[in-house]
Design an enzyme around this catalytic site. Structure first.
Site, PDB file in Angstrom:
ATOM      1  N   CYS A   1       1.838  28.144  37.404  1.00 55.40           N
ATOM      2  CA  CYS A   1       2.513  26.754  36.888  1.00 55.40           C
ATOM      3  C   CYS A   1       1.322  25.698  36.994  1.00 55.40           C
ATOM      4  O   CYS A   1       0.570  25.919  37.651  1.00 55.40           O
ATOM      5  CB  CYS A   1       3.886  26.344  37.503  1.00 55.40           C
ATOM      6  SG  CYS A   1       3.478  25.801  39.066  1.00 55.40           S
TER       7      CYS A   1
ATOM      8  N   GLU B   1       1.332  31.468  44.637  1.00 60.19           N
ATOM      9  CA  GLU B   1      -0.070  31.082  44.667  1.00 60.19           C
ATOM     10  C   GLU B   1      -0.332  30.090  45.653  1.00 60.19           C
ATOM     11  O   GLU B   1      -1.221  30.026  46.460  1.00 60.19           O
ATOM     12  CB  GLU B   1      -0.552  30.364  43.256  1.00 60.19           C
ATOM     13  CG  GLU B   1      -0.272  31.451  42.070  1.00 60.19           C
ATOM     14  CD  GLU B   1       1.176  31.195  41.367  1.00 60.19           C
ATOM     15  OE1 GLU B   1       2.074  30.984  42.357  1.00 60.19           O
ATOM     16  OE2 GLU B   1       1.354  31.176  40.319  1.00 60.19           O
TER      17      GLU B   1
END
Ligand code: THU
Length: 128
Positions: free
Chosen positions: A87, A53
């Protein structure tokens, strides 16, 4: 959304994940329609690993883009059904550039996905 997931699946092919065996791909959609992709890139010094990401987001920002609509994340171990939720660090980094309504799509395939908002995944985010 399916186009974004497809882009993330394509990016995942470049994942460098020899240590965890957990490959991830991500594709972030800019408000002007451009898509930037990324994959996770691991390191023998584990803490130096970069998530998919952030690779996608940083690539977009480095190319001059700061307005984002959505991100698709695909990944996980081959035989596990768990979806690849971002995360905590990636949630925080996304919150630097993306608002509460920014869409986060976590997918195993084109047909198996969930759609969330950044606000629901990271309430009370830190900012200065
Ligand atoms: N990983 C990501 O790419 N994105 C996340 O949000 C969570 C974790 C990667 C980092 C590492 O290469 C592997 O998944 C296992 O932690």
């Amino acid at each position: 959304m399916q186009k974004l997931i497809r882009s993330a699946l394509e990016a995942r092919k470049n994942s460098y994940s020899p240590y965890s065996g957990y490959s991830v791909g991500a594709a972030i959609l800019c408000k002007d329609g451009r898509i930037f992709t990324g994959c996770n890139i691991e390191n023998a010094s584990y803490g130096a690993t970069m998530c998919a990401e952030r690779t996608a987001l940083f690539t977009a920002v480095a190319a001059g883009h700061r307005d984002f609509e959505a991100i698709a994340i695909v990944g996980g171990k081959e035989n596990e059904a768990d979806l690849p939720y971002p995360c905590g660090i990636c949630r925080q980094v996304l919150s630097e550039f993306c608002g509460r309504d920014f869409k986060v799509i976590v997918a195993k395939s084109i047909n198996a996905f969930e759609e969330h908002t950044l606000g629901s995944l990271l309430p009370y985010s830190f900012s200065l």
